[in-house]
Design a protein around this motif. Structure first.
Motif, mmCIF file in Angstrom:
data_model
loop_
_atom_site.group_PDB
_atom_site.id
_atom_site.type_symbol
_atom_site.label_atom_id
_atom_site.label_comp_id
_atom_site.label_asym_id
_atom_site.label_seq_id
_atom_site.Cartn_x
_atom_site.Cartn_y
_atom_site.Cartn_z
ATOM 1 N N ALA A 110 -1.400 -1.586 6.478
ATOM 2 C CA ALA A 110 -1.118 -0.601 7.516
ATOM 3 C C ALA A 110 0.357 -0.579 7.911
ATOM 4 O O ALA A 110 0.750 0.189 8.767
ATOM 5 N N THR A 111 1.172 -1.427 7.288
ATOM 6 C CA THR A 111 2.580 -1.481 7.654
ATOM 7 C C THR A 111 3.422 -0.767 6.594
ATOM 8 O O THR A 111 3.326 -1.057 5.403
ATOM 9 N N CYS A 112 4.246 0.138 7.044
ATOM 10 C CA CYS A 112 5.111 0.862 6.112
ATOM 11 C C CYS A 112 6.289 -0.025 5.738
ATOM 12 O O CYS A 112 6.997 -0.522 6.614
ATOM 13 N N PRO A 113 6.531 -0.218 4.450
ATOM 14 C CA PRO A 113 7.624 -1.113 4.038
ATOM 15 C C PRO A 113 9.001 -0.529 4.334
ATOM 16 O O PRO A 113 9.989 -1.260 4.359
ATOM 17 N N LEU A 114 9.075 0.772 4.552
ATOM 18 C CA LEU A 114 10.378 1.398 4.793
ATOM 19 C C LEU A 114 10.765 1.376 6.260
ATOM 20 O O LEU A 114 11.860 0.960 6.617
ATOM 21 N N CYS A 122 -4.909 2.586 7.477
ATOM 22 C CA CYS A 122 -4.320 2.149 6.220
ATOM 23 C C CYS A 122 -3.393 3.229 5.677
ATOM 24 O O CYS A 122 -3.625 4.411 5.861
ATOM 25 N N LEU A 123 -2.357 2.791 4.997
ATOM 26 C CA LEU A 123 -1.377 3.723 4.444
ATOM 27 C C LEU A 123 -1.621 3.930 2.956
ATOM 28 O O LEU A 123 -2.157 3.044 2.291
ATOM 29 N N PRO A 124 -1.201 5.073 2.438
ATOM 30 C CA PRO A 124 -1.363 5.326 0.984
ATOM 31 C C PRO A 124 -0.285 4.589 0.199
ATOM 32 O O PRO A 124 0.485 5.201 -0.550
ATOM 33 N N LEU A 125 -0.245 3.275 0.386
ATOM 34 C CA LEU A 125 0.850 2.500 -0.209
ATOM 35 C C LEU A 125 0.791 2.529 -1.724
ATOM 36 O O LEU A 125 1.825 2.524 -2.395
ATOM 37 N N ARG A 126 -0.422 2.567 -2.267
ATOM 38 C CA ARG A 126 -0.534 2.498 -3.714
ATOM 39 C C ARG A 126 -0.005 3.778 -4.363
ATOM 40 O O ARG A 126 0.565 3.752 -5.443
ATOM 41 N N LEU A 128 1.871 6.483 -2.465
ATOM 42 C CA LEU A 128 3.151 6.940 -1.916
ATOM 43 C C LEU A 128 4.129 5.792 -1.700
ATOM 44 O O LEU A 128 5.333 5.988 -1.754
ATOM 45 N N GLY A 129 3.613 4.617 -1.414
ATOM 46 C CA GLY A 129 4.479 3.467 -1.192
ATOM 47 C C GLY A 129 5.080 3.411 0.189
ATOM 48 O O GLY A 129 5.897 2.548 0.488
ATOM 49 N N SER A 130 4.699 4.356 1.056
ATOM 50 C CA SER A 130 5.229 4.341 2.414
ATOM 51 C C SER A 130 4.338 5.204 3.284
ATOM 52 O O SER A 130 3.358 5.777 2.810
ATOM 53 N N CYS A 131 4.696 5.319 4.562
ATOM 54 C CA CYS A 131 3.960 6.229 5.428
ATOM 55 C C CYS A 131 4.369 7.665 5.100
ATOM 56 O O CYS A 131 5.346 7.908 4.383
#
Ligand SMILES: [Zn+2]
Length: 155
Positions: A110-114, A122-126, A128-131
């Motif tokens: 749930a944490t945006c790396p940017l 939950c974020l679409p990290l897989r 988009l890789g970010s929020c």
């Protein structure tokens, strides 16, 4: 005296007309003892039927068993599955370490790396890789995240 023996529970033909037997409040086998135990006013009964919530309150969980009946109230508008107390198993309480690991895993999802915001979802990290806001500028609802800690900037 109103204690049903095991046969009463096992011999019910659950699939007779495709419906589960239904019990109102205090009508299910062992219901009075179960409710007393839930309130801490009595020992956990060895048998009877209880809802998942009641089992949890008694430190139990259904285990792998399927529900055997339904508890209904409010004229049948509300209902809950009933499980056999004698087949229930002790509730597994996660250790503190397990809970922390779970929490870390959730936080990572749930944490945006940017921007380092921690979102409540939950974020679409897989993909988009970010929020979304970092990805394409879609403004994020400020109520949907916790702002990143700012002590790094203030230092
Ligand atoms: Zn972001």
């Amino acid at each position: 005296m109103d204690r049903p023996d095991d046969d009463d529970l096992v011999d019910v033909d659950l699939y007779d007309d495709g419906k589960f037997p239904e019990f109102g409040r205090n009508q299910a086998p062992g219901a009075v003892a179960v409710r007393a135990a839930v309130r801490g006013k009595g020992p956990v009964p060895a048998e009877g039927l209880a809802t998942r919530r009641q089992l949890r309150a008694m430190g139990l969980s259904p285990g792998g068993q399927d529900p055997v009946a339904r508890l209904t109230w409010r004229g049948g508008q509300r209902w809950a599955w009933l499980y056999r107390v004698d087949l229930a198993v002790p509730k597994r309480t996660p250790t503190l370490a397990q809970e922390m690991a779970l929490d870390r895993a959730m936080a990572a999802q749930a944490t945006c790396p940017l921007c380092r915001r921690r979102y409540h979802h939950c974020l679409p990290l897989r993909t988009l890789g970010s929020c979304l806001e970092c990805h394409d500028g879609t403004p994020a609802d400020p109520a949907s995240y916790i702002a990143p800690p700012e002590h790094d900037l203030a230092a």
